[in-house]
Design a protein around this motif. Structure first.
Motif, short mmCIF file in Angstrom:
data_model
loop_
_atom_site.label_atom_id
_atom_site.label_comp_id
_atom_site.label_asym_id
_atom_site.label_seq_id
_atom_site.Cartn_x
_atom_site.Cartn_y
_atom_site.Cartn_z
N ALA A 167 20.04 4.97 18.92
CA ALA A 167 19.45 4.17 17.86
C ALA A 167 19.35 5.07 16.63
CB ALA A 167 18.07 3.68 18.25
N LEU A 168 19.53 4.49 15.47
CA LEU A 168 19.51 5.27 14.23
C LEU A 168 18.48 4.70 13.26
CD1 LEU A 168 23.37 5.61 13.67
CD2 LEU A 168 21.82 7.24 14.77
N GLY A 169 17.93 5.56 12.46
CA GLY A 169 16.92 5.10 11.52
C GLY A 169 16.95 5.86 10.21
N TRP A 170 16.34 5.25 9.23
CA TRP A 170 16.09 5.89 7.93
C TRP A 170 14.59 5.99 7.73
CZ3 TRP A 170 19.68 8.22 5.00
CH2 TRP A 170 21.02 7.85 5.15
N PHE A 171 14.17 7.14 7.25
CA PHE A 171 12.78 7.38 6.91
C PHE A 171 12.75 7.96 5.50
CE2 PHE A 171 10.58 6.93 11.03
CZ PHE A 171 11.68 6.83 11.87
N ARG A 172 11.56 7.95 4.89
CA ARG A 172 11.44 8.55 3.56
C ARG A 172 10.09 9.24 3.43
NH1 ARG A 172 11.21 2.99 -0.12
NH2 ARG A 172 9.11 2.32 0.48
N GLN A 173 10.05 10.19 2.52
CA GLN A 173 8.84 10.98 2.34
C GLN A 173 8.68 11.39 0.89
OE1 GLN A 173 8.72 14.54 4.78
NE2 GLN A 173 6.49 14.50 4.85
N THR A 174 7.44 11.26 0.40
CA THR A 174 7.08 11.74 -0.92
C THR A 174 6.10 12.88 -0.77
OG1 THR A 174 5.38 10.03 -1.05
CG2 THR A 174 7.51 9.54 -2.06
N PRO A 175 5.99 13.74 -1.78
CA PRO A 175 5.10 14.91 -1.68
C PRO A 175 3.68 14.51 -1.34
CG PRO A 175 6.54 15.14 -3.56
CD PRO A 175 6.76 13.75 -3.04
N GLY A 176 3.11 15.18 -0.36
CA GLY A 176 1.72 14.96 0.02
C GLY A 176 1.51 13.78 0.95
N LYS A 177 2.58 13.10 1.30
CA LYS A 177 2.46 11.94 2.19
C LYS A 177 3.26 12.16 3.46
CE LYS A 177 1.52 8.37 -1.25
NZ LYS A 177 1.89 7.01 -1.73
N GLU A 178 2.89 11.43 4.50
CA GLU A 178 3.63 11.51 5.74
C GLU A 178 4.97 10.79 5.61
OE1 GLU A 178 -0.08 11.79 8.93
OE2 GLU A 178 1.28 10.07 8.95
N ARG A 179 5.90 11.23 6.43
CA ARG A 179 7.20 10.57 6.47
C ARG A 179 7.01 9.17 7.02
NH1 ARG A 179 12.05 14.29 8.53
NH2 ARG A 179 10.95 15.57 7.01
N GLU A 180 7.63 8.18 6.35
CA GLU A 180 7.42 6.80 6.75
C GLU A 180 8.73 6.12 7.15
OE1 GLU A 180 5.76 4.44 3.60
OE2 GLU A 180 7.57 4.55 2.37
N PHE A 181 8.60 5.19 8.04
CA PHE A 181 9.74 4.41 8.53
C PHE A 181 10.27 3.49 7.43
CE2 PHE A 181 12.30 1.86 11.24
CZ PHE A 181 12.07 0.53 10.88
N VAL A 182 11.59 3.39 7.33
CA VAL A 182 12.22 2.49 6.37
C VAL A 182 13.02 1.40 7.09
CG1 VAL A 182 13.92 2.29 4.51
CG2 VAL A 182 12.36 4.26 4.58
N ALA A 183 13.91 1.80 7.98
CA ALA A 183 14.77 0.84 8.65
C ALA A 183 15.35 1.47 9.92
CB ALA A 183 15.91 0.39 7.73
#
Length: 121
Positions: free
Chosen positions: A32-48
């Motif tokens: 299974a494959l996924g995309w996540f994203r992260q901004t400074p000071g925040k946890e990495r979050e699920f995208v798709a």
């Protein structure tokens, strides 16, 4: 297996970008494959996420209807088409591979290096 993400950049709000994530060393067809994203000071979050065959996909509410995840198991590549981009989509985007079709970050044990997406208002 190694994942290499690319396609990020600077785009105006309302614009589009297509991220790619190419795998080397092993086929991703069983993952299974996924995309996540992260901004400074925040946890990495699920995208798709997308299952091994590409038949099942799932999106975070924040991107539903604007982003499309897809995969090409012959090319061993994962994609994320991002349309109608908003400034709040600005982040480093990571691709990942895992054994299960899950939103959970802990499921994914193979990660790409990340690609920066910046959306200007």
């Amino acid at each position: 297996v190694q994942l290499q993400a690319c396609g990020g950049g600077l785009v105006q709000a309302g614009g589009s970008l297509r991220l790619s994530c190419a795998a080397s060393g092993r086929s991703l067809s069983n993952y299974a494959l996924g995309w996540f994203r992260q901004t400074p000071g925040k946890e990495r979050e699920f995208v798709a996420k997308i299952n091994w065959s590409g038949a099942s996909t799932y999106y975070a509410d924040s991107v539903k209807g604007r982003f499309t995840i897809s995969r090409d198991n012959i090319k061993n590549t994962l994609y994320l088409q991002m349309n109608s981009l908003k400034p709040e989509d600005t982040a480093v985007y990571y691709c990942a591979a895992g054994r299960w079709f899950s939103n959970g970050i802990n499921n994914y044990d193979i990660w790409g290096q990340g690609t920066q997406v910046t959306v200007s208002s």
